[in-house]
Scaffold this active site. Structure first.
Site, PDB file in Angstrom:
ATOM      1  N   GLY A   1      -4.435  -1.626   7.038  1.00 13.19           N
ATOM      2  CA  GLY A   1      -4.258  -3.027   7.461  1.00 13.19           C
ATOM      3  C   GLY A   1      -2.859  -3.367   7.945  1.00 13.19           C
ATOM      4  O   GLY A   1      -2.553  -4.535   8.156  1.00 13.19           O
TER       5      GLY A   1
ATOM      6  N   HIS B   1       5.790   3.713  -0.585  1.00 15.09           N
ATOM      7  CA  HIS B   1       4.491   4.370  -0.759  1.00 15.09           C
ATOM      8  C   HIS B   1       4.681   5.861  -1.077  1.00 15.09           C
ATOM      9  O   HIS B   1       4.185   6.721  -0.352  1.00 15.09           O
ATOM     10  CB  HIS B   1       3.650   4.189   0.506  1.00 15.09           C
ATOM     11  CG  HIS B   1       2.421   3.364   0.273  1.00 15.09           C
ATOM     12  ND1 HIS B   1       2.458   2.026  -0.013  1.00 15.09           N
ATOM     13  CD2 HIS B   1       1.092   3.707   0.269  1.00 15.09           C
ATOM     14  CE1 HIS B   1       1.218   1.576  -0.171  1.00 15.09           C
ATOM     15  NE2 HIS B   1       0.366   2.575  -0.020  1.00 15.09           N
TER      16      HIS B   1
ATOM     17  N   GLY C   1      -2.490   5.409  -5.485  1.00 15.82           N
ATOM     18  CA  GLY C   1      -2.001   4.811  -6.733  1.00 15.82           C
ATOM     19  C   GLY C   1      -0.684   4.070  -6.573  1.00 15.82           C
ATOM     20  O   GLY C   1      -0.056   3.709  -7.571  1.00 15.82           O
ATOM     21  N   ASN C   2      -0.277   3.807  -5.338  1.00 22.42           N
ATOM     22  CA  ASN C   2       1.015   3.123  -5.135  1.00 22.42           C
ATOM     23  C   ASN C   2       0.972   1.659  -5.571  1.00 22.42           C
ATOM     24  O   ASN C   2       1.902   1.179  -6.216  1.00 22.42           O
ATOM     25  CB  ASN C   2       1.414   3.191  -3.659  1.00 22.42           C
ATOM     26  CG  ASN C   2       1.669   4.595  -3.227  1.00 22.42           C
ATOM     27  OD1 ASN C   2       2.683   5.186  -3.568  1.00 22.42           O
ATOM     28  ND2 ASN C   2       0.718   5.174  -2.501  1.00 22.42           N
ATOM     29  N   GLY C   3      -0.103   0.964  -5.211  1.00 24.28           N
ATOM     30  CA  GLY C   3      -0.229  -0.446  -5.583  1.00 24.28           C
ATOM     31  C   GLY C   3      -0.275  -0.587  -7.098  1.00 24.28           C
ATOM     32  O   GLY C   3       0.402  -1.443  -7.669  1.00 24.28           O
ATOM     33  N   ARG C   4      -1.067   0.258  -7.731  1.00 27.42           N
ATOM     34  CA  ARG C   4      -1.195   0.182  -9.188  1.00 27.42           C
ATOM     35  C   ARG C   4       0.138   0.495  -9.876  1.00 27.42           C
ATOM     36  O   ARG C   4       0.521  -0.146 -10.844  1.00 27.42           O
ATOM     37  CB  ARG C   4      -2.290   1.146  -9.664  1.00 27.42           C
ATOM     38  CG  ARG C   4      -3.673   0.594  -9.422  1.00 27.42           C
ATOM     39  CD  ARG C   4      -4.745   1.630  -9.569  1.00 27.42           C
ATOM     40  NE  ARG C   4      -4.895   2.425  -8.348  1.00 27.42           N
ATOM     41  CZ  ARG C   4      -5.798   3.382  -8.191  1.00 27.42           C
ATOM     42  NH1 ARG C   4      -6.623   3.679  -9.170  1.00 27.42           N
ATOM     43  NH2 ARG C   4      -5.873   4.044  -7.050  1.00 27.42           N
TER      44      ARG C   4
ATOM     45  N   ARG D   1       2.473  -2.556  -9.429  1.00 22.54           N
ATOM     46  CA  ARG D   1       2.163  -3.694 -10.294  1.00 22.54           C
ATOM     47  C   ARG D   1       2.640  -3.441 -11.726  1.00 22.54           C
ATOM     48  O   ARG D   1       3.022  -4.365 -12.437  1.00 22.54           O
ATOM     49  CB  ARG D   1       0.659  -4.008 -10.226  1.00 22.54           C
ATOM     50  CG  ARG D   1       0.244  -4.545  -8.850  1.00 22.54           C
ATOM     51  CD  ARG D   1      -1.185  -5.024  -8.799  1.00 22.54           C
ATOM     52  NE  ARG D   1      -2.178  -3.971  -8.739  1.00 22.54           N
ATOM     53  CZ  ARG D   1      -2.546  -3.298  -7.642  1.00 22.54           C
ATOM     54  NH1 ARG D   1      -1.987  -3.596  -6.480  1.00 22.54           N
ATOM     55  NH2 ARG D   1      -3.472  -2.353  -7.669  1.00 22.54           N
TER      56      ARG D   1
ATOM     57  N   TYR E   1      -1.894  -9.255  -0.079  1.00 28.92           N
ATOM     58  CA  TYR E   1      -1.655  -8.324   1.032  1.00 28.92           C
ATOM     59  C   TYR E   1      -0.905  -9.013   2.176  1.00 28.92           C
ATOM     60  O   TYR E   1      -0.007  -8.438   2.772  1.00 28.92           O
ATOM     61  CB  TYR E   1      -2.986  -7.763   1.549  1.00 28.92           C
ATOM     62  CG  TYR E   1      -3.525  -6.592   0.746  1.00 28.92           C
ATOM     63  CD1 TYR E   1      -3.228  -6.432  -0.602  1.00 28.92           C
ATOM     64  CD2 TYR E   1      -4.323  -5.629   1.347  1.00 28.92           C
ATOM     65  CE1 TYR E   1      -3.714  -5.364  -1.335  1.00 28.92           C
ATOM     66  CE2 TYR E   1      -4.820  -4.545   0.621  1.00 28.92           C
ATOM     67  CZ  TYR E   1      -4.515  -4.423  -0.718  1.00 28.92           C
ATOM     68  OH  TYR E   1      -4.998  -3.360  -1.426  1.00 28.92           O
TER      69      TYR E   1
END
Ligand SMILES: Nc1ncnc2c1ncn2[C@@H]1O[C@H](COP(=O)(O)OP(=O)(O)OP(=O)(O)O)[C@@H](O)[C@H]1O
Ligand SMILES: [Mg+2]
Length: 306
Positions: free
Chosen positions: A194, A240, A245-248, A251, A277
């Site tokens: 995106g 990244h 698993g970068n977003g997790r 967070r 996002y």
């Protein structure tokens, strides 16, 4: 004038930006490591400013002031800061140590659901609270839930500060049996779905993660913890560094900063995914950080009952 020089070390090419200025008694020189690739023009311009500062400091005989590696940002207003600090001191957190498991279930469900996990809130509760396996769940679904629990507990109890070792270990726990190589930086370029934004090339990651940690050490002294937590998230997803698993991980890193500073951890909900996002997307070209900082601020505030 500045110019780029190329150096070959053990068959690899490395680039440096060099700037010389003439003085009465000879030339003054400053040099900055660029990595294995020549960065884009805007970054070169920012590096050139760094070199100017180094040269100015050399001329004046003073130590150069360490600039953050990233652009300065317009942050929270002082009124907002006093309000959230007052909430931290006097507000009642929705989740207390006694019902931390309920926070954990909510966090785990949402953090995995953002990434498309099929675990429902109820499934997550069955796994984490009742310690049972919901009907029809795949091994992968179970690992997603229990790994997030383990990773949250790891972050919560971690007494030192953010380091490369900490980030790798966190990812290793979080992605245990979900990736072939959990706890290792990616070896291939990655595209974030995106967006046209391109994270660094794999060969630059080691240096970029070091810069991220230097940046964190700089901002944690300068900015409010909520700003720091948001910036850590922003910069981490821009790197990244992992194949998945970068977003997790981001967070959890953000929650680590909040908890370290006596704030409650937050949940970014699946419902808010689109907004989340979009706000991250704004942080690239136009470098609009404030909307994401405000988003984190609102999430923190909503974790307290006043
Ligand atoms: N425009 C954007 N710019 C930077 N980061 C973004 C953007 N949009 C989303 N993200 C971040 O990237 C994460 C997901 O991206 P992607 O699926 O490509 O990564 P991932 O490695 O699979 O990480 P994970 O599955 O843990 O989120 C999101 O959770 C969010 O934190
Ligand atoms: Mg993913």
């Amino acid at each position: 004038m500045s110019y780029i020089v190329q150096q070959e070390i053990k068959g690899n090419q490395y680039y440096y930006l060099v700037k010389n200025i003439r003085q009465e008694n000879g030339w003054l020189k400053a040099k900055k490591y660029l990595g294995k690739n020549i960065p884009e023009k805007s970054r070169l311009q920012s590096f050139e400013k760094d070199l100017d500062n180094v040269l100015k400091a050399k001329i004046s005989g003073k130590q150069p002031i360490k600039q953050p590696k990233y652009e300065s940002i317009q942050f929270l207003k002082s009124l907002e800061i006093s309000r959230i600090d007052h909430t931290r001191e006097n507000g009642t957190p929705k989740f207390t140590p006694e019902n931390d498991i309920d926070f954990l279930i909510n966090f785990t469900f949402n953090s995995n659901a953002i990434e498309g996990s099929t675990n429902s809130l109820r499934d997550t509760k069955i796994m984490l609270k009742d310690e049972k396996v919901p009907n029809g769940k795949k091994l992968r679904d179970i690992y997603e839930a229990v790994n997030t629990e383990d990773a949250y507990k790891f972050v919560k109890c971690y007494e030192n500060d953010i380091s490369k070792k900490f980030i790798l270990r966190l990812h290793e726990i979080l992605m245990h049996r979900l990736l072939p190589e959990p706890g290792a930086f990616r070896k291939k370029p990655v595209k974030i779905t995106g967006t046209d934004f391109m994270p660094p090339q794999p060969e630059d990651l080691d240096v970029e993660v070091d810069r991220f940690i230097t940046f964190y050490r700089f901002i944690r002294k300068k900015y409010h913890p909520i700003e720091v937590a948001a910036l850590v998230h922003i910069k981490f997803v821009q790197l990244h560094p992992f194949s998945d698993g970068n977003g997790r991980t981001a967070r959890l890193l953000m929650n680590f900063v909040l908890m370290k500073n006596n704030f409650v951890p937050i949940v970014i909900t699946r419902k808010n995914r689109k907004q989340y996002y979009e706000l991250l997307e704004k942080t690239h070209g136009g470098k609009e950080y404030l909307p994401f900082v405000k988003f984190v601020y609102d999430c923190v505030e909503s974790e307290y009952e006043l």
